[in-house]
Design an enzyme around this catalytic site. Structure first.
Site, mmCIF file in Angstrom:
data_model
loop_
_atom_site.group_PDB
_atom_site.id
_atom_site.type_symbol
_atom_site.label_atom_id
_atom_site.label_comp_id
_atom_site.label_asym_id
_atom_site.label_seq_id
_atom_site.Cartn_x
_atom_site.Cartn_y
_atom_site.Cartn_z
ATOM 1 N N ARG A 236 37.322 37.405 47.318
ATOM 2 C CA ARG A 236 37.055 37.154 45.896
ATOM 3 C C ARG A 236 38.367 37.224 45.133
ATOM 4 O O ARG A 236 39.218 38.095 45.401
ATOM 5 C CB ARG A 236 36.092 38.210 45.333
ATOM 6 C CG ARG A 236 34.633 37.992 45.711
ATOM 7 C CD ARG A 236 34.029 36.733 45.071
ATOM 8 N NE ARG A 236 32.636 36.546 45.421
ATOM 9 C CZ ARG A 236 32.188 35.768 46.421
ATOM 10 N NH1 ARG A 236 33.044 35.114 47.180
ATOM 11 N NH2 ARG A 236 30.893 35.647 46.641
ATOM 12 N N GLU A 265 36.993 31.431 38.411
ATOM 13 C CA GLU A 265 36.810 30.103 39.015
ATOM 14 C C GLU A 265 36.003 29.205 38.094
ATOM 15 O O GLU A 265 35.088 29.696 37.432
ATOM 16 C CB GLU A 265 36.034 30.232 40.341
ATOM 17 C CG GLU A 265 36.851 30.854 41.422
ATOM 18 C CD GLU A 265 36.078 31.004 42.736
ATOM 19 O OE1 GLU A 265 35.003 30.387 42.883
ATOM 20 O OE2 GLU A 265 36.559 31.740 43.606
ATOM 21 N N HIS A 283 37.157 27.165 46.877
ATOM 22 C CA HIS A 283 36.049 28.010 47.336
ATOM 23 C C HIS A 283 35.145 27.295 48.360
ATOM 24 O O HIS A 283 33.968 27.036 48.098
ATOM 25 C CB HIS A 283 35.215 28.520 46.153
ATOM 26 C CG HIS A 283 34.468 29.779 46.480
ATOM 27 N ND1 HIS A 283 34.229 30.766 45.562
ATOM 28 C CD2 HIS A 283 33.909 30.231 47.634
ATOM 29 C CE1 HIS A 283 33.549 31.760 46.132
ATOM 30 N NE2 HIS A 283 33.353 31.445 47.401
HETATM 31 C C1 DGY Z 1 29.870 34.118 49.581
HETATM 32 O O1 DGY Z 1 28.755 33.963 50.093
HETATM 33 O O2 DGY Z 1 30.150 35.155 48.995
HETATM 34 C C2 DGY Z 1 30.839 33.007 49.745
HETATM 35 O O3 DGY Z 1 31.982 33.217 49.009
HETATM 36 C C3 DGY Z 1 30.171 31.709 49.379
HETATM 37 O O4 DGY Z 1 30.991 30.647 49.662
#
Ligand code: DGY
Length: 317
Positions: A236, A265, A283
């Site tokens: 993240r 984002e 992403h």
């Molecule tokens: C998640 O599931 O947290 C991923 O980042 C999705 O792409």
């Protein structure tokens, strides 16, 4: 039949599955709902199938109708949902672990390769034409023999470690606790961040975003890295302090970054765009047909299990 709000489009077959089980309110235009619209559309629903693009902060959760009993997040990460607020309202929150481990680890490896081997510059040169092969043209960093530090050795971290090891990397990791030997697979445990970063020629950020990990990679901790380290993030964006990272790239303290996730984002810090050594993706961690299908099916199953039993194995609160 329970009624659910599905906040974003799913692959069609998964929407069909949801419609077979629930009265499902679909978002056929795949509009990004405002917090207000999300609350309005939840009226009369028993549950929400949300996505990581929905900011379910305390203000939004507090306005949800009492009929909402569960938020099933279509992601393994659930940093978009305020768990304390959900707890206070008695709303269960679930996620989709396991099914996206392989796809996300693949992107984690792509980030490492792309950043170390100067893929952004290479792609741009190949597209522009006029490049000339020479013995020192676009020389990058080889993975063989270099040390990979994994911050967060959960399922995705372990899978990245396994692939990286097969590429000749030497694996180190930091977690809250040491893993059992079968999960460690020969990796060296560090009980603190400083110790891990000081041996990380390449760092792979794989830990969840939480109050403890926000801005964990910052001005101070970046200094623990060896000069010329590579930093990648498949977890993240909140875990990296962007200004500090961009400054570290400017100073060549950090040789390159490989990023798939960003704070705020899709509006990533424009400082990354000016760096040829930033290998950046939008992403894509779980973006394969098999994985997105499995994630959506699991998010639907989580709702179904919760409605039927009042509990769910993927409940995170
Ligand atoms: C998640 O599931 O947290 C991923 O980042 C999705 O792409």
């Amino acid at each position: 039949m329970k009624k659910i709000l599905i906040t974003r489009r799913l692959l069609r077959a998964c929407e069909d599955k949801a419609e077979g089980i629930f009265e499902a309110n679909l978002n056929l235009n795949d509009e990004l709902y405002s917090q207000q619209k999300l609350v309005e559309l939840s009226e009369g629903c028993d549950g929400i199938l949300s996505s990581l693009t929905d900011k379910l902060d305390s203000e939004t959760i507090n306005k949800l109708p009492d009929s909402i009993k569960i938020i099933s997040n279509f992601a393994v990460g659930f940093g978009n949902i305020d768990l304390d607020a959900a707890n206070n309202r008695g709303i269960a929150v679930t996620n989709t672990p396991d099914v996206l481990t392989d796809a996300t680890a693949e992107i984690g490896i792509l980030l490492i390769l792309g950043a170390c081997r100067r893929a952004s510059e290479g792609i741009e040169s190949a597209r522009q034409g006029g490049w000339k092969w020479s013995a020192d043209y676009l020389i990058g960093k080889q993975l063989t023999g270099s040390r990979l530090g994994i911050l967060g050795m959960g399922r995705i971290g372990q899978k990245i470690a396994k692939i990286a090891k097969s590429l000749g990397m030497i694996i180190h990791y930091h977690n809250r606790s040491k893993l059992s030997e079968d999960k460690e697979q020969g990796a060296t445990y560090h009980d603190n961040l400083k110790s891990l970063l000081s041996v990380s020629d390449v760092l792979s950020v794989c830990c969840p975003a939480s109050k403890e990990t926000v801005d964990m990679i910052n001005k101070e901790t970046l200094e623990y890295l060896p000069k010329g380290a590579v930093v990648t993030n498949v977890a993240r964006g909140d875990i990296i302090e962007d200004e500090a990272m961009i400054d570290a790239l400017d100073r060549r303290k950090v040789y390159a970054v490989g990023l798939d996730v960003y704070k705020n984002e899709p509006n990533l810090n424009p400082g990354y765009l000016k760096h040829k050594s930033a290998f950046i993706l939008p992403h894509l961690g779980s973006a394969t047909k098999d994985t997105r299908t499995a994630m959506a099916n699991l998010a639907i199953d989580n709702l179904d299990e919760y409605f039927k039993t009042g509990n769910c194995k993927n409940k995170v609160n």
